[in-house]
Design a protein around this motif. Sequence first.
Motif, PDB file in Angstrom:
ATOM      1  N   ASN A 151      45.934  50.514  38.141  1.00  0.00           N
ATOM      2  CA  ASN A 151      46.503  49.629  37.130  1.00  0.00           C
ATOM      3  C   ASN A 151      48.031  49.605  37.153  1.00  0.00           C
ATOM      4  O   ASN A 151      48.655  48.528  37.114  1.00  0.00           O
ATOM      5  CB  ASN A 151      46.004  50.033  35.744  1.00  0.00           C
ATOM      6  CG  ASN A 151      46.139  48.920  34.728  1.00  0.00           C
ATOM      7  OD1 ASN A 151      45.643  47.820  34.945  1.00  0.00           O
ATOM      8  ND2 ASN A 151      46.809  49.195  33.625  1.00  0.00           N
ATOM      9  N   GLU A 155      50.335  46.299  38.035  1.00  0.00           N
ATOM     10  CA  GLU A 155      51.099  45.717  36.932  1.00  0.00           C
ATOM     11  C   GLU A 155      52.587  45.665  37.262  1.00  0.00           C
ATOM     12  O   GLU A 155      53.262  44.655  37.046  1.00  0.00           O
ATOM     13  CB  GLU A 155      50.850  46.525  35.655  1.00  0.00           C
ATOM     14  CG  GLU A 155      51.290  45.845  34.370  1.00  0.00           C
ATOM     15  CD  GLU A 155      52.775  46.044  34.073  1.00  0.00           C
ATOM     16  OE1 GLU A 155      53.368  45.171  33.420  1.00  0.00           O
ATOM     17  OE2 GLU A 155      53.328  47.083  34.508  1.00  0.00           O
ATOM     18  N   ASP A 187      43.983  40.281  38.625  1.00  0.00           N
ATOM     19  CA  ASP A 187      43.619  39.093  37.867  1.00  0.00           C
ATOM     20  C   ASP A 187      44.261  39.115  36.480  1.00  0.00           C
ATOM     21  O   ASP A 187      44.819  38.112  36.017  1.00  0.00           O
ATOM     22  CB  ASP A 187      42.100  39.000  37.753  1.00  0.00           C
ATOM     23  CG  ASP A 187      41.657  37.745  37.005  1.00  0.00           C
ATOM     24  OD1 ASP A 187      41.888  36.641  37.514  1.00  0.00           O
ATOM     25  OD2 ASP A 187      41.067  37.885  35.914  1.00  0.00           O
ATOM     26  N   GLN A 188      44.206  40.280  35.818  1.00  0.00           N
ATOM     27  CA  GLN A 188      44.777  40.397  34.478  1.00  0.00           C
ATOM     28  C   GLN A 188      46.288  40.216  34.496  1.00  0.00           C
ATOM     29  O   GLN A 188      46.878  39.687  33.532  1.00  0.00           O
ATOM     30  CB  GLN A 188      44.410  41.748  33.868  1.00  0.00           C
ATOM     31  CG  GLN A 188      44.857  41.912  32.423  1.00  0.00           C
ATOM     32  CD  GLN A 188      44.351  43.212  31.805  1.00  0.00           C
ATOM     33  OE1 GLN A 188      43.601  43.947  32.421  1.00  0.00           O
ATOM     34  NE2 GLN A 188      44.759  43.492  30.582  1.00  0.00           N
TER      35      GLN A 188
END
Length: 401
Positions: A151, A155, A187-188
Amino acid sequence: MKSVSRFVLALMAGTMMGSAAYAQEAPIRIALMTDLAGPTADYGGQGGMEAIKMAVEDIGGSINGRPVEIAFIDHQNKPDIAVTKAREAYDNGTDMIINLSNSAAALGVMEIAKAKNKVVIVTGAGSSKITGDACSPNTVHFAFNAYSLSNAPVEALTRAGDDDWFLIVSDFAYGLSVEGAVTGAVDQAGGKVVGTVKHPAFMATDFSSYALQAISSGAKVIGLSNSSSDTTNSIRALKEFGLGDDQKMVAFTLLINEIHGLGIDQASGLVYATAFYWDRTEATREWSKRFYERVGKMPNMVNAGDYSGTLHYLRAVEAAGTSDADKVLEKMHEMPVNDMFAENGRVREDGMMVHDMYLVQVKTPEESKYPWDYLNVLETIPAEKAFVPLEQSECPLVAKD
């Protein structure tokens, strides 16, 4: 008849007292189960052995008058062997098994621990299933998982505009878990995965075709959803075939001793997340230098997790006054984790011990000033962001609104 009855009662009382005394005097038995000499030995091996020994020594070698005994078990990266040896160990009095490098092995041993009501602490495997849909009340997951390692790099790089990704994926439980976590994170963050290529786990030696596919994709970031020798072989191949000037490499599971083996010139510029860096604080440096004196290399995040997980377990046994699994696990969930590995770490309902993670980048040879001076810490990722939010957990143990 009365005298016989009195004799039987006295015998039963004596047996019960003897059993209670034995329970108090019997050793507390823990076992490091890992790859001791194979392709993932950096996730266990000698480093894991010494880390476990250090934890036992630091707590004084005994708990509440009971000596602590350590066993070392090689699962050879084979889940069936891991399950068989775990069953034997628990049947022979082992109270806790730790490490379990190899996610498939960890998931298998978790089932045995649950069936026999014993404790298992996973430090060397990272599948999100461990605290996801396969979670167990008998399992605590220390150190890292696929989400915590994927993550933060995704990010940070996507935020900086590096939003096209190509993934080189190890085709086994952990590699696929990382692929899923990375794809979701990309994707996020508003990026996209433009392609993937899969390779067999720990069997491929020639990574040239995978590297060429990744480079020719034109993706801004090439992510390595693999581990151990597969990751280092991927890095070598990417360097050999020439990353584009605007392409970056991200490793989603990398240990500092693997950087040492590659050489800082090969790994320079690589970005990844880690749970531990030996040169981050005075406490990490002090412990790591002790470790270095015993092993001849600086500890990685799994070694540090082995130490911290063992210490947390033994402190919980001490607080509970027993090695009974239910009571010890209750204490492990109640007590914070404060040591050189984690500050105010805590074990959640899903079994994940959540703690800060660190986004790091490998230094250039010119930046490195002394042995093992390999990393710049770019960001500290707080625990609540480093791990999947509890409300999103797939673990059936987590209460749902």
